[in-house]
Design a protein around this motif. Sequence first.
Motif, PDB file in Angstrom:
ATOM      1  N   TYR A 126      14.135   0.693   5.569  1.00  0.00           N
ATOM      2  CA  TYR A 126      15.163   0.043   4.747  1.00  0.00           C
ATOM      3  C   TYR A 126      15.473   0.919   3.534  1.00  0.00           C
ATOM      4  CZ  TYR A 126      13.279  -3.832   7.502  1.00  0.00           C
ATOM      5  OH  TYR A 126      12.828  -4.622   8.531  1.00  0.00           O
ATOM      6  N   PRO A 127      16.147   2.047   3.748  1.00  0.00           N
ATOM      7  CA  PRO A 127      16.350   2.999   2.647  1.00  0.00           C
ATOM      8  C   PRO A 127      17.197   2.463   1.495  1.00  0.00           C
ATOM      9  CG  PRO A 127      17.627   3.628   4.587  1.00  0.00           C
ATOM     10  CD  PRO A 127      16.705   2.540   5.021  1.00  0.00           C
ATOM     11  N   GLY A 128      18.007   1.449   1.731  1.00  0.00           N
ATOM     12  CA  GLY A 128      18.850   0.918   0.666  1.00  0.00           C
ATOM     13  C   GLY A 128      18.280  -0.297  -0.036  1.00  0.00           C
ATOM     14  N   SER A 129      17.051  -0.666   0.275  1.00  0.00           N
ATOM     15  CA  SER A 129      16.475  -1.883  -0.283  1.00  0.00           C
ATOM     16  C   SER A 129      16.159  -1.730  -1.766  1.00  0.00           C
ATOM     17  CB  SER A 129      15.192  -2.239   0.471  1.00  0.00           C
ATOM     18  OG  SER A 129      14.550  -3.343  -0.132  1.00  0.00           O
ATOM     19  N   ASP A 130      16.347  -2.841  -2.514  1.00  0.00           N
ATOM     20  CA  ASP A 130      15.944  -2.850  -3.925  1.00  0.00           C
ATOM     21  C   ASP A 130      14.644  -3.633  -4.117  1.00  0.00           C
ATOM     22  OD1 ASP A 130      16.779  -5.446  -3.533  1.00  0.00           O
ATOM     23  OD2 ASP A 130      18.107  -5.506  -5.276  1.00  0.00           O
ATOM     24  N   LEU A 131      13.879  -3.812  -3.054  1.00  0.00           N
ATOM     25  CA  LEU A 131      12.585  -4.467  -3.157  1.00  0.00           C
ATOM     26  C   LEU A 131      11.731  -3.730  -4.195  1.00  0.00           C
ATOM     27  CD1 LEU A 131      10.759  -6.682  -1.739  1.00  0.00           C
ATOM     28  CD2 LEU A 131       9.784  -4.773  -0.456  1.00  0.00           C
ATOM     29  N   PRO A 132      11.136  -4.456  -5.145  1.00  0.00           N
ATOM     30  CA  PRO A 132      10.375  -3.790  -6.212  1.00  0.00           C
ATOM     31  C   PRO A 132       9.086  -3.139  -5.689  1.00  0.00           C
ATOM     32  CG  PRO A 132      10.168  -6.171  -6.396  1.00  0.00           C
ATOM     33  CD  PRO A 132      11.194  -5.918  -5.343  1.00  0.00           C
ATOM     34  N   LEU A 133       9.103  -1.813  -5.593  1.00  0.00           N
ATOM     35  CA  LEU A 133       7.956  -1.063  -5.072  1.00  0.00           C
ATOM     36  C   LEU A 133       7.559   0.064  -6.024  1.00  0.00           C
ATOM     37  CD1 LEU A 133       9.024  -0.735  -1.303  1.00  0.00           C
ATOM     38  CD2 LEU A 133       7.268  -2.268  -2.238  1.00  0.00           C
ATOM     39  N   ASP A 134       7.716  -0.180  -7.310  1.00  0.00           N
ATOM     40  CA  ASP A 134       7.381   0.826  -8.308  1.00  0.00           C
ATOM     41  C   ASP A 134       5.913   0.660  -8.712  1.00  0.00           C
ATOM     42  OD1 ASP A 134       7.115   2.561 -10.431  1.00  0.00           O
ATOM     43  OD2 ASP A 134       8.902   1.850 -11.506  1.00  0.00           O
ATOM     44  N   GLU A 135       5.097   1.666  -8.385  1.00  0.00           N
ATOM     45  CA  GLU A 135       3.675   1.583  -8.704  1.00  0.00           C
ATOM     46  C   GLU A 135       3.424   1.412 -10.196  1.00  0.00           C
ATOM     47  OE1 GLU A 135       3.917   4.066  -4.913  1.00  0.00           O
ATOM     48  OE2 GLU A 135       5.037   3.860  -6.793  1.00  0.00           O
ATOM     49  N   ALA A 136       4.309   1.960 -11.022  1.00  0.00           N
ATOM     50  CA  ALA A 136       4.120   1.869 -12.478  1.00  0.00           C
ATOM     51  C   ALA A 136       4.201   0.425 -12.977  1.00  0.00           C
ATOM     52  CB  ALA A 136       5.155   2.736 -13.194  1.00  0.00           C
ATOM     53  N   GLU A 137       4.817  -0.449 -12.209  1.00  0.00           N
ATOM     54  CA  GLU A 137       4.953  -1.851 -12.602  1.00  0.00           C
ATOM     55  C   GLU A 137       3.881  -2.739 -11.969  1.00  0.00           C
ATOM     56  OE1 GLU A 137       8.912  -2.850 -11.489  1.00  0.00           O
ATOM     57  OE2 GLU A 137       9.838  -1.619 -13.059  1.00  0.00           O
ATOM     58  N   ARG A 138       2.909  -2.116 -11.334  1.00  0.00           N
ATOM     59  CA  ARG A 138       1.877  -2.853 -10.621  1.00  0.00           C
ATOM     60  C   ARG A 138       0.481  -2.484 -11.121  1.00  0.00           C
ATOM     61  NH1 ARG A 138       3.663  -5.836  -6.065  1.00  0.00           N
ATOM     62  NH2 ARG A 138       5.938  -5.901  -6.197  1.00  0.00           N
ATOM     63  N   THR A 139      -0.484  -3.233 -10.646  1.00  0.00           N
ATOM     64  CA  THR A 139      -1.893  -2.941 -10.898  1.00  0.00           C
ATOM     65  C   THR A 139      -2.490  -2.358  -9.622  1.00  0.00           C
ATOM     66  OG1 THR A 139      -2.139  -4.687 -12.542  1.00  0.00           O
ATOM     67  CG2 THR A 139      -4.140  -3.927 -11.440  1.00  0.00           C
ATOM     68  N   ARG A 140      -3.172  -1.257  -9.783  1.00  0.00           N
ATOM     69  CA  ARG A 140      -3.798  -0.580  -8.637  1.00  0.00           C
ATOM     70  C   ARG A 140      -5.167  -1.187  -8.376  1.00  0.00           C
ATOM     71  NH1 ARG A 140      -6.649   4.687  -8.204  1.00  0.00           N
ATOM     72  NH2 ARG A 140      -6.099   5.701  -6.223  1.00  0.00           N
ATOM     73  N   THR A 163       0.855  -1.184   0.000  1.00  0.00           N
ATOM     74  CA  THR A 163       0.000   0.000   0.000  1.00  0.00           C
ATOM     75  C   THR A 163       0.892   1.235   0.000  1.00  0.00           C
ATOM     76  OG1 THR A 163      -0.068   0.214   2.406  1.00  0.00           O
ATOM     77  CG2 THR A 163      -1.694  -1.259   1.381  1.00  0.00           C
ATOM     78  N   PRO A 164       0.351   2.406  -0.350  1.00  0.00           N
ATOM     79  CA  PRO A 164       1.173   3.624  -0.265  1.00  0.00           C
ATOM     80  C   PRO A 164       1.734   3.842   1.134  1.00  0.00           C
ATOM     81  CG  PRO A 164      -0.801   4.043  -1.563  1.00  0.00           C
ATOM     82  CD  PRO A 164      -0.965   2.673  -0.977  1.00  0.00           C
ATOM     83  N   GLY A 165       0.932   3.552   2.152  1.00  0.00           N
ATOM     84  CA  GLY A 165       1.411   3.740   3.516  1.00  0.00           C
ATOM     85  C   GLY A 165       2.523   2.780   3.891  1.00  0.00           C
ATOM     86  N   SER A 166       2.367   1.502   3.534  1.00  0.00           N
ATOM     87  CA  SER A 166       3.413   0.530   3.876  1.00  0.00           C
ATOM     88  C   SER A 166       4.692   0.825   3.102  1.00  0.00           C
ATOM     89  CB  SER A 166       2.935  -0.892   3.599  1.00  0.00           C
ATOM     90  OG  SER A 166       2.739  -1.131   2.220  1.00  0.00           O
ATOM     91  N   LYS A 167       4.570   1.279   1.859  1.00  0.00           N
ATOM     92  CA  LYS A 167       5.760   1.626   1.081  1.00  0.00           C
ATOM     93  C   LYS A 167       6.550   2.735   1.764  1.00  0.00           C
ATOM     94  CE  LYS A 167       7.289   3.584  -3.334  1.00  0.00           C
ATOM     95  NZ  LYS A 167       6.927   3.955  -4.715  1.00  0.00           N
ATOM     96  N   GLU A 168       5.852   3.760   2.217  1.00  0.00           N
ATOM     97  CA  GLU A 168       6.539   4.874   2.878  1.00  0.00           C
ATOM     98  C   GLU A 168       7.264   4.412   4.131  1.00  0.00           C
ATOM     99  OE1 GLU A 168       5.515   9.303   4.756  1.00  0.00           O
ATOM    100  OE2 GLU A 168       3.903   8.018   3.995  1.00  0.00           O
ATOM    101  N   ILE A 169       6.607   3.583   4.917  1.00  0.00           N
ATOM    102  CA  ILE A 169       7.230   3.090   6.148  1.00  0.00           C
ATOM    103  C   ILE A 169       8.422   2.199   5.838  1.00  0.00           C
ATOM    104  CG2 ILE A 169       6.870   1.618   8.160  1.00  0.00           C
ATOM    105  CD1 ILE A 169       3.979   2.675   8.221  1.00  0.00           C
ATOM    106  N   LEU A 170       8.262   1.279   4.896  1.00  0.00           N
ATOM    107  CA  LEU A 170       9.344   0.347   4.569  1.00  0.00           C
ATOM    108  C   LEU A 170      10.556   1.063   3.999  1.00  0.00           C
ATOM    109  CD1 LEU A 170       7.248  -2.568   3.050  1.00  0.00           C
ATOM    110  CD2 LEU A 170       8.527  -2.611   5.205  1.00  0.00           C
TER     111      LEU A 170
END
Length: 362
Positions: free
Chosen positions: A307-321, A296-303
Amino acid sequence: MPLRTGPAERPARLWRPRRVLVMPAALEHAHGRAMLARAEALGLPVERLASNRLTGLRQADPRRAYAEAKATLAIVVAPPTKLKLQPIPPSADWRFDLAEGCPAHCQYCYLAGSLSGPPVTRVYANLDAVLDNLAGYAGRGAVTSAQEARAHEGTTFEASCYTDPLGIEHLTGSLSAAIRHFSAWQAPVGLRFTTKFAAVEPLLNLAHGRRTRIRFSVNARGAARYEGGTAPLDQRLRAMRAVALAGYPVGLTVAPILPIPDWQAAYAALIREAAEALAGVPDLDLTAELITHRFTPGSKEILQGWYPGSDLPLDEAERTRKFTKFGSVKYVLPKDLMAEMRASLHAALARDLPMARVLYWT
């Protein structure tokens, strides 16, 4: 591929919080006093609080607040709201909590945004009240109680929504108490929990009556970097074999399924390794739960703060809303990729673990 040997065969590493806070009200309960005794026996630094409030946990720097909270165990009393159970589809009829918070450092942590305040691990001293309260929910529910395919499980209670109970069992003893409670319960009921840890030794000789299903949350090896502070995959698979040999029903929770490079081969290899770990187990009762990554937008901001250096894929453009039933926004994998992944994992399970009952894909 056989399970890897070497360091993974060492005893499971146990979490040692750097700070243990104890509320006065917790010591009014025998289980609270027992948890305090466990902490003191381990030589952990214990602070007895003057009031029944956790204060001084917030910091201006979110990274510091996160680090301090993740190293803190608080022995508290479950509030009355915890005794009003909520349904937890598609896993089980009802959710109940032995604790709240988790010592692991998963970069995709689904608790981000779900819990208020710093992520301190709170363990509940009024365990008797928590367990006694469950009787009022037996025979009710809309998942296993209402589905013909799962009705044989009885009324099911999920204990790992807001914590990993095995990861803190050496400090609490709460999970063992819950397993014994369900074993002695004269009703068609079942306890379920998921874990990323491997210290199952305290559970192996318990009277469980096959009423507790222990599911191991596993992921492809290429996703291991996102699961800090957890037991290595090999240890989890060995632990799964150990509890299955002890007669427990077991499960694979493949989560979160991620579009890592060469994901088809990576998840196929994971299923093969699980099959090898369970080979030869008599009377094996195995389920599989398949959960794709979402945020979610909220969980993304917290994560990203944690973990500021994480490469976990969190790009909204690559997802379905999508919208949840509560009207909030979440981002899931694209429909075509989701379908491809589902077909691939189902095929791997059918090929290498045909005895596994796939409970759901989400």
